[in-house]
Design a protein around this motif. Structure first.
Motif, PDB file in Angstrom:
ATOM      1  N   GLN A  17       0.358  -0.958  -0.403  1.00  0.00           N
ATOM      2  CA  GLN A  17       0.104   0.221  -0.134  1.00  0.00           C
ATOM      3  C   GLN A  17       1.151   1.464   0.209  1.00  0.00           C
ATOM      4  OE1 GLN A  17      -3.514   0.363  -0.035  1.00  0.00           O
ATOM      5  NE2 GLN A  17      -2.844  -2.405  -0.403  1.00  0.00           N
ATOM      6  N   LEU A  18       0.305   2.237  -0.748  1.00  0.00           N
ATOM      7  CA  LEU A  18       0.914   3.553  -0.622  1.00  0.00           C
ATOM      8  C   LEU A  18       0.332   4.106   0.320  1.00  0.00           C
ATOM      9  CD1 LEU A  18       1.209   4.696  -4.599  1.00  0.00           C
ATOM     10  CD2 LEU A  18       3.063   3.836  -3.261  1.00  0.00           C
ATOM     11  N   THR A  19       1.510   5.555   1.349  1.00  0.00           N
ATOM     12  CA  THR A  19       1.310   6.218   2.034  1.00  0.00           C
ATOM     13  C   THR A  19       0.626   7.146   1.592  1.00  0.00           C
ATOM     14  OG1 THR A  19       3.036   7.793   1.643  1.00  0.00           O
ATOM     15  CG2 THR A  19       3.584   5.659   3.080  1.00  0.00           C
ATOM     16  N   PRO A  20      -0.520   7.887   1.674  1.00  0.00           N
ATOM     17  CA  PRO A  20      -1.300   9.009   1.714  1.00  0.00           C
ATOM     18  C   PRO A  20      -0.217  10.092   0.823  1.00  0.00           C
ATOM     19  CG  PRO A  20      -1.851   8.671   3.450  1.00  0.00           C
ATOM     20  CD  PRO A  20      -0.394   7.305   3.644  1.00  0.00           C
ATOM     21  N   GLU A  21       0.748  10.346   0.580  1.00  0.00           N
ATOM     22  CA  GLU A  21       2.106  11.197   0.329  1.00  0.00           C
ATOM     23  C   GLU A  21       2.186  10.327  -0.701  1.00  0.00           C
ATOM     24  OE1 GLU A  21       2.174  10.290   3.688  1.00  0.00           O
ATOM     25  OE2 GLU A  21       1.652  12.274   4.547  1.00  0.00           O
ATOM     26  N   ALA A  22       2.458   9.502  -0.569  1.00  0.00           N
ATOM     27  CA  ALA A  22       3.064   8.872  -1.912  1.00  0.00           C
ATOM     28  C   ALA A  22       1.736   8.706  -2.700  1.00  0.00           C
ATOM     29  CB  ALA A  22       3.464   7.755  -1.941  1.00  0.00           C
ATOM     30  N   ARG A  23       0.250   8.291  -2.375  1.00  0.00           N
ATOM     31  CA  ARG A  23      -0.429   8.211  -3.083  1.00  0.00           C
ATOM     32  C   ARG A  23      -0.981   9.164  -4.314  1.00  0.00           C
ATOM     33  NH1 ARG A  23      -5.283   4.785  -1.101  1.00  0.00           N
ATOM     34  NH2 ARG A  23      -3.672   3.097  -1.787  1.00  0.00           N
ATOM     35  N   ALA A  24      -0.723  10.980  -3.471  1.00  0.00           N
ATOM     36  CA  ALA A  24      -1.515  11.774  -3.775  1.00  0.00           C
ATOM     37  C   ALA A  24      -0.231  12.371  -4.871  1.00  0.00           C
ATOM     38  CB  ALA A  24      -0.691  13.127  -3.143  1.00  0.00           C
ATOM     39  N   LEU A  25       1.504  11.569  -4.704  1.00  0.00           N
ATOM     40  CA  LEU A  25       1.626  12.223  -5.863  1.00  0.00           C
ATOM     41  C   LEU A  25       1.872  11.646  -6.935  1.00  0.00           C
ATOM     42  CD1 LEU A  25       4.583  13.376  -5.750  1.00  0.00           C
ATOM     43  CD2 LEU A  25       6.161  11.850  -5.110  1.00  0.00           C
ATOM     44  N   ALA A  26       1.499  10.066  -6.819  1.00  0.00           N
ATOM     45  CA  ALA A  26       1.529   9.055  -8.319  1.00  0.00           C
ATOM     46  C   ALA A  26       0.234   9.917  -8.106  1.00  0.00           C
ATOM     47  CB  ALA A  26       0.778   7.844  -6.971  1.00  0.00           C
ATOM     48  N   GLY A  58       9.723  17.365 -10.787  1.00  0.00           N
ATOM     49  CA  GLY A  58      10.733  17.466 -10.002  1.00  0.00           C
ATOM     50  C   GLY A  58      11.150  15.750  -8.765  1.00  0.00           C
ATOM     51  N   VAL A  59      10.521  15.117  -9.930  1.00  0.00           N
ATOM     52  CA  VAL A  59      10.407  13.256  -9.232  1.00  0.00           C
ATOM     53  C   VAL A  59      11.755  12.127 -10.180  1.00  0.00           C
ATOM     54  CG1 VAL A  59       9.418  11.068  -8.534  1.00  0.00           C
ATOM     55  CG2 VAL A  59       7.800  13.874  -8.250  1.00  0.00           C
ATOM     56  N   GLU A  60      11.998  11.722  -8.989  1.00  0.00           N
ATOM     57  CA  GLU A  60      13.204  10.596 -10.288  1.00  0.00           C
ATOM     58  C   GLU A  60      12.419   9.876 -10.257  1.00  0.00           C
ATOM     59  OE1 GLU A  60      17.162   9.606  -9.173  1.00  0.00           O
ATOM     60  OE2 GLU A  60      16.989  12.202  -9.315  1.00  0.00           O
ATOM     61  N   LEU A  61      12.556   8.917 -12.047  1.00  0.00           N
ATOM     62  CA  LEU A  61      11.804   7.525 -11.934  1.00  0.00           C
ATOM     63  C   LEU A  61      13.065   5.945 -12.882  1.00  0.00           C
ATOM     64  CD1 LEU A  61       8.589   8.729 -13.909  1.00  0.00           C
ATOM     65  CD2 LEU A  61       8.809   8.036 -11.218  1.00  0.00           C
ATOM     66  N   PRO A  62      12.889   5.502 -12.531  1.00  0.00           N
ATOM     67  CA  PRO A  62      13.687   4.528 -13.104  1.00  0.00           C
ATOM     68  C   PRO A  62      13.830   4.991 -14.623  1.00  0.00           C
ATOM     69  CG  PRO A  62      12.389   3.560 -11.903  1.00  0.00           C
ATOM     70  CD  PRO A  62      11.222   4.617 -11.943  1.00  0.00           C
ATOM     71  N   GLN A  63      15.061   4.728 -15.657  1.00  0.00           N
ATOM     72  CA  GLN A  63      14.783   5.314 -17.007  1.00  0.00           C
ATOM     73  C   GLN A  63      14.325   3.972 -17.362  1.00  0.00           C
ATOM     74  OE1 GLN A  63      16.337   7.707 -17.538  1.00  0.00           O
ATOM     75  NE2 GLN A  63      16.508   8.770 -15.959  1.00  0.00           N
ATOM     76  N   THR A  64      13.832   4.474 -18.478  1.00  0.00           N
ATOM     77  CA  THR A  64      13.303   3.188 -19.761  1.00  0.00           C
ATOM     78  C   THR A  64      13.990   4.085 -21.053  1.00  0.00           C
ATOM     79  OG1 THR A  64      11.380   4.520 -20.227  1.00  0.00           O
ATOM     80  CG2 THR A  64      11.150   3.219 -18.405  1.00  0.00           C
ATOM     81  N   GLU A  65      14.121   2.522 -21.224  1.00  0.00           N
ATOM     82  CA  GLU A  65      14.720   2.183 -22.510  1.00  0.00           C
ATOM     83  C   GLU A  65      14.111   2.222 -23.941  1.00  0.00           C
ATOM     84  OE1 GLU A  65      18.314   0.916 -23.976  1.00  0.00           O
ATOM     85  OE2 GLU A  65      18.798   0.220 -21.564  1.00  0.00           O
ATOM     86  N   THR A  66      14.300   3.761 -24.883  1.00  0.00           N
ATOM     87  CA  THR A  66      12.915   3.535 -26.098  1.00  0.00           C
ATOM     88  C   THR A  66      14.438   2.472 -26.819  1.00  0.00           C
ATOM     89  OG1 THR A  66      14.505   5.777 -26.125  1.00  0.00           O
ATOM     90  CG2 THR A  66      11.792   5.465 -24.438  1.00  0.00           C
ATOM     91  N   GLU A  67      15.583   2.829 -26.934  1.00  0.00           N
ATOM     92  CA  GLU A  67      16.579   2.726 -28.665  1.00  0.00           C
ATOM     93  C   GLU A  67      17.546   2.084 -27.758  1.00  0.00           C
ATOM     94  OE1 GLU A  67      18.877   6.077 -30.221  1.00  0.00           O
ATOM     95  OE2 GLU A  67      16.604   7.315 -29.721  1.00  0.00           O
ATOM     96  N   PRO A  68      17.201   1.022 -28.665  1.00  0.00           N
ATOM     97  CA  PRO A  68      18.336  -0.251 -28.316  1.00  0.00           C
ATOM     98  C   PRO A  68      19.804   0.608 -28.275  1.00  0.00           C
ATOM     99  CG  PRO A  68      17.664  -0.303 -30.850  1.00  0.00           C
ATOM    100  CD  PRO A  68      17.066   0.441 -30.200  1.00  0.00           C
ATOM    101  N   ARG A  69      20.826  -0.446 -27.623  1.00  0.00           N
ATOM    102  CA  ARG A  69      21.920   0.063 -27.046  1.00  0.00           C
ATOM    103  C   ARG A  69      22.862  -0.312 -28.378  1.00  0.00           C
ATOM    104  NH1 ARG A  69      23.447  -0.340 -20.970  1.00  0.00           N
ATOM    105  NH2 ARG A  69      21.952   0.880 -20.149  1.00  0.00           N
ATOM    106  N   SER A  70      23.517   0.299 -28.816  1.00  0.00           N
ATOM    107  CA  SER A  70      24.855  -0.474 -29.719  1.00  0.00           C
ATOM    108  C   SER A  70      25.540  -0.469 -29.037  1.00  0.00           C
ATOM    109  CB  SER A  70      25.075   0.939 -30.500  1.00  0.00           C
ATOM    110  OG  SER A  70      25.963   2.150 -29.775  1.00  0.00           O
ATOM    111  N   GLU A  71      26.400  -1.366 -29.103  1.00  0.00           N
ATOM    112  CA  GLU A  71      27.498  -2.388 -28.739  1.00  0.00           C
ATOM    113  C   GLU A  71      29.218  -2.241 -29.144  1.00  0.00           C
ATOM    114  OE1 GLU A  71      27.316  -4.792 -25.942  1.00  0.00           O
ATOM    115  OE2 GLU A  71      25.099  -4.491 -26.277  1.00  0.00           O
ATOM    116  N   PRO A  72      29.559  -1.514 -27.571  1.00  0.00           N
ATOM    117  CA  PRO A  72      30.500  -0.835 -28.805  1.00  0.00           C
ATOM    118  C   PRO A  72      32.034  -2.406 -29.307  1.00  0.00           C
ATOM    119  CG  PRO A  72      31.000  -1.257 -26.239  1.00  0.00           C
ATOM    120  CD  PRO A  72      28.933  -1.921 -27.078  1.00  0.00           C
TER     121      PRO A  72
END
Length: 72
Positions: A17-26, A58-72
């Motif tokens: 369960q989310l806290t009331p503060e986290a729920r309001a932010l979400a 000003g909220v930080e979220l996990p990064q999502t990848e939208t483009e495939p990474r190129s291998e070095p």
């Protein structure tokens, strides 16, 4: 173009369960992202809209990848 995105159910089995503060932010993040997505006329994916809304809030979220990474 009509957009009918709506956030899914809040409480999913097995998730803590989310806290009331986290729920309001979400809720605010969800509202802003849905609005940005709807106004983008297909320019943004919902994931991009969420990231942009979080950045603007000003909220930080996990990064999502939208483009495939190129291998070095």
């Amino acid at each position: 173009m009509s957009h009918d995105f709506a956030p899914g159910p809040r409480n999913r089995k097995g998730r803590p369960q989310l806290t009331p503060e986290a729920r309001a932010l979400a809720d605010e993040l969800s509202r802003r992202a849905a609005q940005m997505w709807a106004e983008s006329d297909g320019e943004l994916s919902i994931a991009e809209a969420v990231e942009l809304a979080a950045f603007r809030m000003g909220v930080e979220l996990p990064q999502t990848e939208t483009e495939p990474r190129s291998e070095p």
